[in-house]
Design a protein around this motif. Structure first.
Motif, PDB file in Angstrom:
ATOM      1  N   ALA A   8     -38.470  21.342   3.681  1.00  0.00           N
ATOM      2  CA  ALA A   8     -38.002  22.351   4.620  1.00  0.00           C
ATOM      3  C   ALA A   8     -36.654  21.883   5.162  1.00  0.00           C
ATOM      4  N   HIS A  13     -38.188  16.713   8.690  1.00  0.00           N
ATOM      5  CA  HIS A  13     -39.024  16.858   7.500  1.00  0.00           C
ATOM      6  C   HIS A  13     -38.503  16.048   6.319  1.00  0.00           C
ATOM      7  N   THR A  58     -36.378  28.382   1.530  1.00  0.00           N
ATOM      8  CA  THR A  58     -37.333  27.293   1.259  1.00  0.00           C
ATOM      9  C   THR A  58     -38.777  27.753   1.461  1.00  0.00           C
ATOM     10  N   TRP A  60     -39.896  28.208   4.462  1.00  0.00           N
ATOM     11  CA  TRP A  60     -40.148  27.813   5.848  1.00  0.00           C
ATOM     12  C   TRP A  60     -39.452  28.798   6.778  1.00  0.00           C
ATOM     13  N   ARG A  61     -40.140  29.249   7.801  1.00  0.00           N
ATOM     14  CA  ARG A  61     -39.543  30.189   8.749  1.00  0.00           C
ATOM     15  C   ARG A  61     -38.418  29.497   9.509  1.00  0.00           C
ATOM     16  N   GLN A  90     -45.491  29.729   9.856  1.00  0.00           N
ATOM     17  CA  GLN A  90     -44.339  28.879   9.544  1.00  0.00           C
ATOM     18  C   GLN A  90     -44.182  28.653   8.046  1.00  0.00           C
ATOM     19  N   TRP A  91     -45.289  28.462   7.314  1.00  0.00           N
ATOM     20  CA  TRP A  91     -45.127  27.996   5.941  1.00  0.00           C
ATOM     21  C   TRP A  91     -45.923  28.718   4.877  1.00  0.00           C
ATOM     22  N   VAL A  97     -42.258  32.871   1.057  1.00  0.00           N
ATOM     23  CA  VAL A  97     -42.658  31.965  -0.017  1.00  0.00           C
ATOM     24  C   VAL A  97     -42.342  32.549  -1.400  1.00  0.00           C
ATOM     25  N   PHE A 121     -45.374  21.153   3.546  1.00  0.00           N
ATOM     26  CA  PHE A 121     -45.068  22.435   4.163  1.00  0.00           C
ATOM     27  C   PHE A 121     -44.214  23.359   3.288  1.00  0.00           C
ATOM     28  N   THR A 122     -43.807  22.927   2.127  1.00  0.00           N
ATOM     29  CA  THR A 122     -43.045  23.805   1.250  1.00  0.00           C
ATOM     30  C   THR A 122     -43.968  24.279   0.132  1.00  0.00           C
TER      31      THR A 122
END
Length: 131
Positions: A8, A13, A58, A60-61, A90-91, A97, A121-122
């Motif tokens: 992210a 991260h 990515t 990610w928000r 968020q993810w 995505v 988280f990605t």
């Protein structure tokens, strides 16, 4: 070995348990390593001596939503549920995505990495690795 690292676009991260340092060490040992993320972290990745590939998305928000209000009187279970929902937002939002997966898949088809390393988280990286 060709390694594609994905994260992210937040500085915090870059180093989950030594992630950035591990990528730099792999490069030092002669592996071809590239780091892909949002442009916001390009300076930190470059400072570690790694080639950087900017991603438009990515998954990610970004920017993140505001923090949850701190309400001491809130029911703990309600707060826990709100925190979980915020994390999922968020993810794991398909609207973010899906384009992240498409962009990362194009990159992977170009770079042909032997290994994709990603923070948890990605979600797009896991999907691309599976493909």
């Amino acid at each position: 070995m060709r390694v594609l690292c994905v994260s992210a676009q937040l500085p915090g991260h870059l180093d989950w348990g030594g992630y950035l340092a591990t990528a730099a060490e792999l490069r030092r040992r002669g592996h071809e390593v590239r780091w892909a993320s949002g442009a916001a972290v390009a300076p930190q990745v470059a400072a570690a001596g790694l080639p950087f590939v900017p991603l438009r998305e990515t998954g990610w928000r970004w920017p993140p939503p505001p923090p949850l209000p701190d309400d001491p009187a809130a029911d703990p279970e309600t707060r826990r549920a709100a925190m979980q929902q915020r994390a999922l937002d968020q993810w794991l939002d398909p609207a973010r995505v899906a384009p992240a997966t498409a962009e990362l898949l194009d990159l992977a088809r170009t770079l042909r990495p032997h290994l994709i390393l990603s923070e948890m988280f990605t979600a797009a990286a896991g999907i691309v690795a599976e493909i």
